[in-house]
Design a protein around this motif. Structure first.
Motif, short mmCIF file in Angstrom:
data_model
loop_
_atom_site.label_atom_id
_atom_site.label_comp_id
_atom_site.label_asym_id
_atom_site.label_seq_id
_atom_site.Cartn_x
_atom_site.Cartn_y
_atom_site.Cartn_z
N LEU A 233 0.83 -1.21 0.00
CA LEU A 233 0.00 0.00 0.00
C LEU A 233 0.86 1.26 0.00
O LEU A 233 0.67 2.16 -0.81
N TRP A 234 1.84 1.29 0.92
CA TRP A 234 2.62 2.52 1.07
C TRP A 234 3.57 2.75 -0.10
O TRP A 234 3.85 3.89 -0.45
N CYS A 235 4.03 1.68 -0.72
CA CYS A 235 4.86 1.85 -1.90
C CYS A 235 4.03 2.53 -3.00
O CYS A 235 4.50 3.44 -3.68
N GLN A 236 2.77 2.11 -3.15
CA GLN A 236 1.90 2.74 -4.15
C GLN A 236 1.64 4.21 -3.81
O GLN A 236 1.64 5.08 -4.69
N LEU A 237 1.41 4.48 -2.51
CA LEU A 237 1.17 5.87 -2.11
C LEU A 237 2.41 6.73 -2.41
O LEU A 237 2.30 7.84 -2.92
N PHE A 238 3.59 6.19 -2.08
CA PHE A 238 4.83 6.93 -2.34
C PHE A 238 5.01 7.21 -3.84
O PHE A 238 5.38 8.30 -4.25
N MET A 239 4.74 6.21 -4.64
CA MET A 239 4.94 6.36 -6.08
C MET A 239 3.97 7.38 -6.68
O MET A 239 4.32 8.14 -7.56
N ARG A 240 2.73 7.39 -6.17
CA ARG A 240 1.73 8.27 -6.76
C ARG A 240 1.76 9.70 -6.19
O ARG A 240 1.00 10.55 -6.64
N ASN A 241 2.59 9.93 -5.18
CA ASN A 241 2.70 11.29 -4.66
C ASN A 241 4.17 11.67 -4.55
O ASN A 241 4.58 12.44 -3.68
#
Lengths: 286, 286
Positions: A233-241
């Motif tokens: 989840l957090w890897c996706q959040l980091f990538m998208r922001n």
């Protein structure tokens, strides 16, 4: 109906920590149906047995409750959210309100609103609530109590929809509801949510946990509470922001370098002023 | 006497958060006298009225209870601690055990032990307990419950004294007691206590508190809990453990730069591994 009660048919997609908590909190307030959609059959079974959803559906059968739902709360990962809306673009009830719970907005919302057109209305939402643990088994109706909640309307959202969502959100226990653009949301959340997560994992990865076990107190424990992170989840959040997160890290690095400099130079006056400023800002924030 | 009970005459110097909590916790366990020494007459009066000390004394009259005390717990700032021992070097009871509660050890202990000679025995102690607020009014006997406690014996400490102090500390609720040298203590505590405080104040000083008020959740709140800092105390701690704190900040900066680099490069595999490592270390630590 009493104030804060609803009679709405709704679907919650993803019965993890947030979706499960939403279902629990809504069950007491909503006289209409609550349906659940999840990848995991056991979660659906448990939720139905606990009577917090009326019935559970697999992702493939999501169209069945979606066609009857006035509200759809999608509580899944960023990439999955976009995919889910894409796959179900023709399954939403005409005029339905769709919302999410994610910590990133800009990317997703512009894309989702463009593919939905006028068939259903997507209004981004972000409850500033959570736990360091994930999954349905950790869900609780209480996590929304007194939490901040952010709504990210765009020009595509109706005023009535925003007002309705505010009432809806207040009913689950959130007290402060703020409206900002998706862009502004992502910029601020990079600082208030993603940065503390980056700090927690960086702190945890600095030293061997074995060496410090008996030497930690409240300050370390709290600073690293969210290091029990969900990597996907957090890897996706980091990538998208990404851009905002890098900016936030660099702003924080400047501030950290400043106090490091004061300590190095034994600049007692500036250290004390730095600490006083922090304490008074903290007092104004929480 | 029951296990965990004592019959000792003791003096607590400084009835702030730690000293006051110590008095409250000990009152139930100790059949002997507990005297308090403080700069503030009102605190002494309150503590006596609450019956957690038998009598209060000003700093000038500290010699009166000190001459009768088998244990002296000094819970004041680093600079004041050294000064207090210096001023009272002839007032301690022969063979008394003196301990402190401070987050720095090496500097103070070598100096204090050298001026005390053989008249009384100083054994450094550091309860990893506390609150983000200070002062007697925030003291509580419960802060020691399940807290880590560090003892920092040197070659000047007797084995019996160490064993006695362990029993004493367990009686107030601490469950894990660890012995390390003062040097090692300062090195580790720079990381587990002083660094999280540096991070909290740096984070607080990065952005205007007004801008983020409605956007904070648990992760930010926890990471900045200790930003409600006592500037004078922490400035002294930073100055007296300067080298270790700078080292800890720089180790943390390396770790932070590492994940920043992964995010910049969109290196998804390394981000996930970094998060997984942090989560599993966190699981082993708390």
């Amino acid at each position: 109906m009493e104030d804060g009660e609803f009679n709405i048919n709704l679907t919650i997609v993803g019965l993890g920590l947030m979706g499960g908590s939403y279902a629990m909190a809504l069950k007491e307030k909503n006289k209409g149906h609550i349906w659940g959609v999840d990848l995991d059959n056991n979660t659906l079974k448990n939720a139905a047995e606990m009577d917090i959803i009326d019935e559970g559906y697999s992702i493939e059968n999501a169209y069945i409750p979606l066609k009857k739902s006035d509200i759809v709360i999608i509580a899944i990962y960023p990439e999955a959210l976009v995919q889910f809306v894409k796959n179900n673009v023709n399954n939403f009830k005409k005029g339905a309100i769709i919302t999410d719970v994610l910590g990133i907005k800009e990317d997703n919302i512009s894309y989702i609103q463009s593919i939905l057109g006028d068939s259903a209305e997507f209004l981004g939402g972000h409850p500033m609530a959570g736990k360091e643990v994930s999954g349905f088994s950790n869900a609780s109706k209480n996590i929304f109590n007194n939490a901040n909640y952010i709504l990210t309307p765009t020009v595509k959202n109706k005023k009535d929809t925003i007002e309705f969502m505010k009432k809806f959100i207040r009913s689950i226990g959130c007290t402060s509801i703020t409206e900002v653009t998706p862009e502004k949301h992502d910029e601020i959340i990079a600082f208030t949510s993603q940065l503390p997560h980056v700090i927690a994992v960086s702190l945890m990865n600095t030293k061997s946990a074995d060496d410090i076990k008996h030497f930690v107190g409240g300050s370390f424990r709290d600073a690293t509470r969210v290091a029990m992170i969900n990597p996907d989840l957090w890897c996706q959040l980091f990538m998208r922001n990404k851009k905002n997160i890098i900016d936030s890290i660099e702003e924080f690095q400047k501030s950290l370098n400043q106090i490091k400099g004061f300590i190095k130079e034994e600049n007692v006056n500036d250290i004390k002023q730095f600490l006083k400023d922090a304490a008074s800002k903290k007092e104004g924030t929480v």
